[in-house]
Design an enzyme around this catalytic site. Structure first.
Site, PDB file in Angstrom:
ATOM      1  N   CYS A   1       0.818  -1.362  -0.065  1.00  0.00           N
ATOM      2  CA  CYS A   1      -0.083   0.020  -0.074  1.00  0.00           C
ATOM      3  C   CYS A   1       1.009   1.359   0.011  1.00  0.00           C
ATOM      4  O   CYS A   1       1.842   1.424   0.719  1.00  0.00           O
ATOM      5  CB  CYS A   1      -0.868  -0.171   1.396  1.00  0.00           C
ATOM      6  SG  CYS A   1      -1.923  -1.349   1.458  1.00  0.00           S
TER       7      CYS A   1
ATOM      8  N   ARG B   1       5.626  -0.262  -6.003  1.00  0.00           N
ATOM      9  CA  ARG B   1       5.454  -0.946  -4.734  1.00  0.00           C
ATOM     10  C   ARG B   1       4.564  -2.093  -4.993  1.00  0.00           C
ATOM     11  O   ARG B   1       4.596  -3.031  -3.966  1.00  0.00           O
ATOM     12  CB  ARG B   1       4.987   0.191  -3.840  1.00  0.00           C
ATOM     13  CG  ARG B   1       6.043   1.290  -3.489  1.00  0.00           C
ATOM     14  CD  ARG B   1       5.264   2.240  -2.379  1.00  0.00           C
ATOM     15  NE  ARG B   1       5.036   1.513  -1.107  1.00  0.00           N
ATOM     16  CZ  ARG B   1       5.699   1.551  -0.132  1.00  0.00           C
ATOM     17  NH1 ARG B   1       6.913   2.159  -0.108  1.00  0.00           N
ATOM     18  NH2 ARG B   1       5.356   0.939   1.018  1.00  0.00           N
TER      19      ARG B   1
ATOM     20  N   TRP C   1      -2.891  -2.874  -1.582  1.00  0.00           N
ATOM     21  CA  TRP C   1      -2.607  -4.335  -1.758  1.00  0.00           C
ATOM     22  C   TRP C   1      -3.468  -4.960  -0.698  1.00  0.00           C
ATOM     23  O   TRP C   1      -3.145  -4.930   0.395  1.00  0.00           O
ATOM     24  CB  TRP C   1      -1.174  -4.070  -1.425  1.00  0.00           C
ATOM     25  CG  TRP C   1      -0.294  -5.349  -1.827  1.00  0.00           C
ATOM     26  CD1 TRP C   1      -0.030  -5.653  -3.113  1.00  0.00           C
ATOM     27  CD2 TRP C   1       0.034  -6.686  -1.023  1.00  0.00           C
ATOM     28  NE1 TRP C   1       0.665  -6.981  -3.313  1.00  0.00           N
ATOM     29  CE2 TRP C   1       0.614  -7.621  -1.891  1.00  0.00           C
ATOM     30  CE3 TRP C   1      -0.187  -6.981   0.316  1.00  0.00           C
ATOM     31  CZ2 TRP C   1       1.174  -8.914  -1.428  1.00  0.00           C
ATOM     32  CZ3 TRP C   1       0.253  -8.088   0.622  1.00  0.00           C
ATOM     33  CH2 TRP C   1       0.867  -9.087  -0.248  1.00  0.00           C
TER      34      TRP C   1
ATOM     35  N   ASN D   1      -2.192   2.382   5.720  1.00  0.00           N
ATOM     36  CA  ASN D   1      -1.142   1.334   5.384  1.00  0.00           C
ATOM     37  C   ASN D   1      -0.899   0.652   6.811  1.00  0.00           C
ATOM     38  O   ASN D   1      -0.748   1.230   7.853  1.00  0.00           O
ATOM     39  CB  ASN D   1       0.236   1.795   4.771  1.00  0.00           C
ATOM     40  CG  ASN D   1       0.034   2.576   3.628  1.00  0.00           C
ATOM     41  OD1 ASN D   1      -0.779   2.561   2.953  1.00  0.00           O
ATOM     42  ND2 ASN D   1       1.474   3.089   3.092  1.00  0.00           N
ATOM     43  N   GLY D   2      -0.933  -0.720   6.515  1.00  0.00           N
ATOM     44  CA  GLY D   2      -0.481  -1.692   7.826  1.00  0.00           C
ATOM     45  C   GLY D   2      -1.811  -2.497   8.152  1.00  0.00           C
ATOM     46  O   GLY D   2      -2.744  -2.539   7.197  1.00  0.00           O
TER      47      GLY D   2
ATOM     48  N   GLU E   1      18.938 -17.549  -5.213  1.00  0.00           N
ATOM     49  CA  GLU E   1      18.536 -16.173  -5.653  1.00  0.00           C
ATOM     50  C   GLU E   1      18.024 -16.253  -7.139  1.00  0.00           C
ATOM     51  O   GLU E   1      17.183 -15.374  -7.583  1.00  0.00           O
ATOM     52  CB  GLU E   1      19.743 -15.313  -5.441  1.00  0.00           C
ATOM     53  CG  GLU E   1      19.759 -13.970  -5.975  1.00  0.00           C
ATOM     54  CD  GLU E   1      18.571 -13.246  -5.596  1.00  0.00           C
ATOM     55  OE1 GLU E   1      17.731 -13.701  -4.755  1.00  0.00           O
ATOM     56  OE2 GLU E   1      18.209 -12.215  -6.209  1.00  0.00           O
TER      57      GLU E   1
ATOM     58  N   LYS F   1      14.687 -14.853  -8.376  1.00  0.00           N
ATOM     59  CA  LYS F   1      14.696 -13.694  -9.518  1.00  0.00           C
ATOM     60  C   LYS F   1      13.771 -14.260 -10.804  1.00  0.00           C
ATOM     61  O   LYS F   1      13.009 -13.485 -11.176  1.00  0.00           O
ATOM     62  CB  LYS F   1      15.922 -13.444  -9.816  1.00  0.00           C
ATOM     63  CG  LYS F   1      15.995 -11.868 -10.287  1.00  0.00           C
ATOM     64  CD  LYS F   1      16.605 -11.011  -9.214  1.00  0.00           C
ATOM     65  CE  LYS F   1      15.857 -11.095  -7.941  1.00  0.00           C
ATOM     66  NZ  LYS F   1      16.389 -10.409  -6.835  1.00  0.00           N
TER      67      LYS F   1
ATOM     68  N   GLU G   1      10.042 -14.741  -9.869  1.00  0.00           N
ATOM     69  CA  GLU G   1       9.299 -13.503  -9.478  1.00  0.00           C
ATOM     70  C   GLU G   1       8.749 -12.842 -10.754  1.00  0.00           C
ATOM     71  O   GLU G   1       7.460 -12.137 -10.800  1.00  0.00           O
ATOM     72  CB  GLU G   1      10.242 -12.485  -8.770  1.00  0.00           C
ATOM     73  CG  GLU G   1      10.312 -12.497  -7.382  1.00  0.00           C
ATOM     74  CD  GLU G   1      11.342 -11.388  -6.966  1.00  0.00           C
ATOM     75  OE1 GLU G   1      10.751 -10.521  -6.210  1.00  0.00           O
ATOM     76  OE2 GLU G   1      12.451 -11.524  -7.300  1.00  0.00           O
TER      77      GLU G   1
ATOM     78  N   HIS H   1      18.788 -37.510  -4.620  1.00  0.00           N
ATOM     79  CA  HIS H   1      17.838 -37.931  -3.425  1.00  0.00           C
ATOM     80  C   HIS H   1      16.309 -37.838  -3.717  1.00  0.00           C
ATOM     81  O   HIS H   1      15.603 -37.951  -2.865  1.00  0.00           O
ATOM     82  CB  HIS H   1      18.364 -37.236  -2.056  1.00  0.00           C
ATOM     83  CG  HIS H   1      19.761 -37.673  -1.736  1.00  0.00           C
ATOM     84  ND1 HIS H   1      19.902 -38.970  -1.515  1.00  0.00           N
ATOM     85  CD2 HIS H   1      21.018 -37.054  -1.917  1.00  0.00           C
ATOM     86  CE1 HIS H   1      21.295 -39.116  -1.291  1.00  0.00           C
ATOM     87  NE2 HIS H   1      21.780 -37.867  -1.341  1.00  0.00           N
TER      88      HIS H   1
ATOM     89  N   LYS I   1       7.135  -4.095  -3.493  1.00  0.00           N
ATOM     90  CA  LYS I   1       8.569  -3.812  -3.257  1.00  0.00           C
ATOM     91  C   LYS I   1       8.915  -3.631  -1.935  1.00  0.00           C
ATOM     92  O   LYS I   1       9.769  -4.073  -1.396  1.00  0.00           O
ATOM     93  CB  LYS I   1       8.785  -2.301  -3.831  1.00  0.00           C
ATOM     94  CG  LYS I   1       9.949  -1.822  -3.776  1.00  0.00           C
ATOM     95  CD  LYS I   1      11.040  -2.791  -4.616  1.00  0.00           C
ATOM     96  CE  LYS I   1      12.517  -2.551  -4.466  1.00  0.00           C
ATOM     97  NZ  LYS I   1      13.441  -3.445  -4.969  1.00  0.00           N
TER      98      LYS I   1
HETATM   99  C1  F6R Z   1      13.335 -10.116  -4.442  1.00  0.00           C
HETATM  100  C2  F6R Z   1      12.853  -9.148  -3.637  1.00  0.00           C
HETATM  101  C3  F6R Z   1      12.115  -9.623  -2.204  1.00  0.00           C
HETATM  102  C4  F6R Z   1      12.940  -8.782  -1.134  1.00  0.00           C
HETATM  103  C5  F6R Z   1      12.230  -8.994   0.257  1.00  0.00           C
HETATM  104  C6  F6R Z   1      12.964  -8.333   1.461  1.00  0.00           C
HETATM  105  O1  F6R Z   1      13.787  -9.562  -5.684  1.00  0.00           O
HETATM  106  O2  F6R Z   1      13.092  -8.016  -3.826  1.00  0.00           O
HETATM  107  O3  F6R Z   1      12.324 -10.868  -1.976  1.00  0.00           O
HETATM  108  O4  F6R Z   1      14.250  -8.942  -1.187  1.00  0.00           O
HETATM  109  O5  F6R Z   1      11.080  -8.731   0.141  1.00  0.00           O
HETATM  110  O6  F6R Z   1      12.817  -6.765   0.947  1.00  0.00           O
HETATM  111  P1  F6R Z   1      13.934  -5.895   1.718  1.00  0.00           P
HETATM  112  O7  F6R Z   1      15.250  -6.140   1.226  1.00  0.00           O
HETATM  113  O8  F6R Z   1      13.451  -4.332   1.470  1.00  0.00           O
HETATM  114  O9  F6R Z   1      13.845  -5.986   3.220  1.00  0.00           O
END
Ligand code: F6R
Length: 612
Positions: free
Chosen positions: A2, A27, A73, A99-100, A483, A487, A490, A506, A607
């Site tokens: 949000c 976001r 959101w 927000n929250g 990772e 990526k 996502e 396994h 985000k």
């Molecule tokens: C992946 C991504 C998320 C963040 C996670 C933590 O590309 O961006 O997995 O890494 O939500 O976010 P931060 O780093 O802002 O605590």
């Protein structure tokens, strides 16, 4: 997640609010709305979908020089027009954006319903509008404080009230709120991205703080059980280039941010390496050599990609400083009643500095007397302010949901921390210097990987065809694989699963087939032969292979079977993981591009994740 914007001043609010909401789109959100306060009272427009849908459907007469806006959101109730914010009371005199999460919303809703009120939405936020409207306190600030006194949970809120047409009131508890000071006008936002076009003079509210905002300025208070106590918050200039929030000639922020990595990597290293003594120079840790030496263990806490880079960091710390270190998902940590020992150094990792799971984990450690340092990108963010010291990442604003340049700098920050911690323990000066030289080479080497983007795009095209993929690696290579898979899934929405190469036989080997490609991380290290042997097991089952490796690695007769070989420059073995990660970012980006996805706004994701 949000987003909140607000405006009060001499201009029409609606266009500015819509512009601000557009800047918060990255976001992640599913609906949007605005409320303005004008001569004819409060007007609200809100709907599910994009900000541009909201703008297109805005009534012609929507005038007012005070307003609030929101991108939602969904948490309580589906993403539809009714659940979108702002929420109002029955008479539409109070409008609230939030927000929250209000944890006791169900009880408050039931109480209001018992009182004969028909709630119109499924949200937790609506109760706030009714509670404010029902208060008979004299000032708007007191009414809001009274309402917030009934609420358990987290919030960042902005409120407009038709009976108080000279002000907006905002409050914060666990969800960021920033006030921007303009010329005879004031702005409000939950993220700097929405403010920097108008002003870089800003004040961050603290948890438990409220602010009254008029066109002429703002005043702040601490919400206390006995009432409101004035605080002395001043606005400060922030050093942010508004261009950082512009994708420029790039098709997406992710692409821009991928290419910024060499420069941002130089920025995080600048002034923090002591070449003479082969150590790090991290003043912000607030730990002297004796204190650093006294730690017996390191525990890294982060979420998502920050957790995976935390695993890379833990292994760097263990190898270089010879101190037991591991990483744990911050979202799980506090729910298992963790043992917090005074001789453990806790490291919280976060780009946004607002991830609630990480923030709550930090608070849990501190509650139990532990010491936490932060590796954080956003200056002045909640985690940055909560920790006992730390390292800012200097990545610049990261707008794309998929983290790239911040993650790279997290690794480099771990590299510097590991060398500094190592040097107060058993790392020799020669090894310290070797690693410092390695760290300084990384920006240029990232550039070399990025220069192969066109070749990587061809491999990505092939991977984009698969519905399901594996990413595999061992030891240092395993968090790289995690990772890489993260990526990829996502932004391509393909099923990408990370496994230790050694674990394939396994169980998951059963899934290998010509339809399921494997991206294998095979650095030229002590495990190279075992890694290559495992690749034979995949090739024997017809599984297409993409190998991310070093040019010194001989794949033998596998060479003719791999569908893509990606050679990255070699550094010191301990530092190789970040160079192996960069091509995986580029592969994910190009595969998503090939599939035609909205790269910066992946579905269902946000985000900065400010709710549990
Ligand atoms: C992946 C991504 C998320 C963040 C996670 C933590 O590309 O961006 O997995 O890494 O939500 O976010 P931060 O780093 O802002 O605590």
């Amino acid at each position: 997640m949000c987003g909140i914007v607000g405006y009060i001043g001499t201009q029409q609010a609606a266009p500015l609010l819509l512009e601000g909401l557009t800047r918060l789109e990255h976001r992640g959100y599913d609906s949007a709305g605005v409320a303005v306060l004008g001569g004819s009272g409060l007007k609200v427009a809100k709907r599910a979908g994009r900000v541009r849908d909201l703008a297109d459907g805005l009534p012609k007469r929507f005038g007012g020089k005070i307003g609030i806006g929101h991108t939602r959101w969904a948490t309580h109730g589906p993403a539809n027009d009714v659940n979108a914010h702002p929420h109002t009371d029955e008479l539409s005199r109070v409008a609230v954006v939030h927000n929250g999460i209000i944890d006791n919303a169900a009880a408050l809703r039931a109480e209001l319903a018992d009182d004969g009120l028909v709630l119109t939405s499924d949200t937790d936020t609506e109760v706030l509008a009714h509670l404010v409207a029902r208060s008979s306190a004299k000032t708007l600030e007191q009414r809001i404080a009274e309402a917030l006194g009934r609420v358990e949970g987290t919030y960042g809120i902005a409120v407009a009230h038709a009976d108080f047409p000279d002000r907006l009131v905002v409050a914060r508890n666990g969800s960021p709120l920033i006030i921007g000071v303009g010329d005879h006008e004031m702005h409000v936002a939950s993220d700097l991205a929405a403010l920097v076009r108008y002003t870089t003079t800003v004040a961050h509210l603290d948890d438990g703080e409220m602010a009254t905002i008029t066109a002429a300025g703002f005043s702040t208070y601490r919400i206390e059980a006995t009432g409101l106590a004035a605080t002395d918050r001043r606005a400060k200039e922030v050093d942010i280039d508004p261009e950082a929030y512009d994708a420029g000639e790039h098709d997406s922020f992710m692409h821009k941010e991928l290419l910024e990595q060499p420069a941002r990597a130089e920025a995080v290293l600048r002034g923090r390496l002591d070449e003479r003594f082969g150590t790090g120079h991290l003043g912000g840790l607030n730990l002297d050599a004796r204190e650093l030496r006294a730690f017996r263990r390191v525990k890294v806490l982060g979420c998502g990609s920050a957790y995976y880079v935390g695993q890379m960091g833990a292994s760097l710390l263990e190898e270089l400083a010879r101190i037991p270190a591991d990483a744990e998902a911050a979202s799980e940590f506090r729910y298992r009643n963790p043992i917090v020992e005074p001789d453990t150094l806790y490291v919280a990792v976060s780009q946004s500095g607002e991830t609630i799971d990480t923030l709550l984990a930090v608070q849990e450690v501190q509650r139990k007397g532990g010491r936490v340092i932060g590796l954080v990108n956003v200056v002045g963010s909640a985690i940055a302010r909560q920790v006992d010291g730390g390292i800012y990442l200097h990545s610049g604003p990261e707008v794309a949901v998929a983290s790239t340049k911040a993650l790279t700098n997290m690794f480099l920050a771990f590299g510097m921390l590991a060398v500094q911690l190592g040097r107060v323990r058993d790392l020799s000066i020669a090894d310290g210097k070797r690693l410092i030289t390695g760290l300084t080479r990384i920006p240029e080497q990232i550039d070399q990987v990025l220069a192969t983007e066109a070749d990587l795009a061809l491999v990505a095209k092939r991977l984009a065809e698969a519905e399901s993929l594996f990413f595999v690696g061992r030891v240092r290579g395993f968090p790289v694989a995690r990772e890489g898979a993260q990526k990829f899934k996502e932004i391509t929405y393909r099923h990408a699963e990370a496994y230790q190469t050694s674990e394939l036989k396994h169980g998951p080997l059963a899934l290998i087939s010509p339809e399921v490609p494997t991206v294998a991380i095979v650095p030229d290290d002590e495990l190279v032969e075992r890694n290559v042997a495992a690749l034979h097991e995949i090739a024997a089952r017809g599984g297409p292979l993409v190998v991310v490796t070093h040019d010194s690695v001989d794949l033998g007769d596998l060479e003719s079977l791999v569908v893509g070989r990606i050679d990255v420059p070699r550094n010191e073995r301990e530092l190789d993981p970040i160079l192996l990660t960069i091509p995986l970012q580029v592969l994910a980006y190009h595969a998503a591009l090939e599939l035609g996805h909205d790269i910066d706004k992946p579905r269902n994701l946000a985000k900065s994740v400010t709710v549990e």
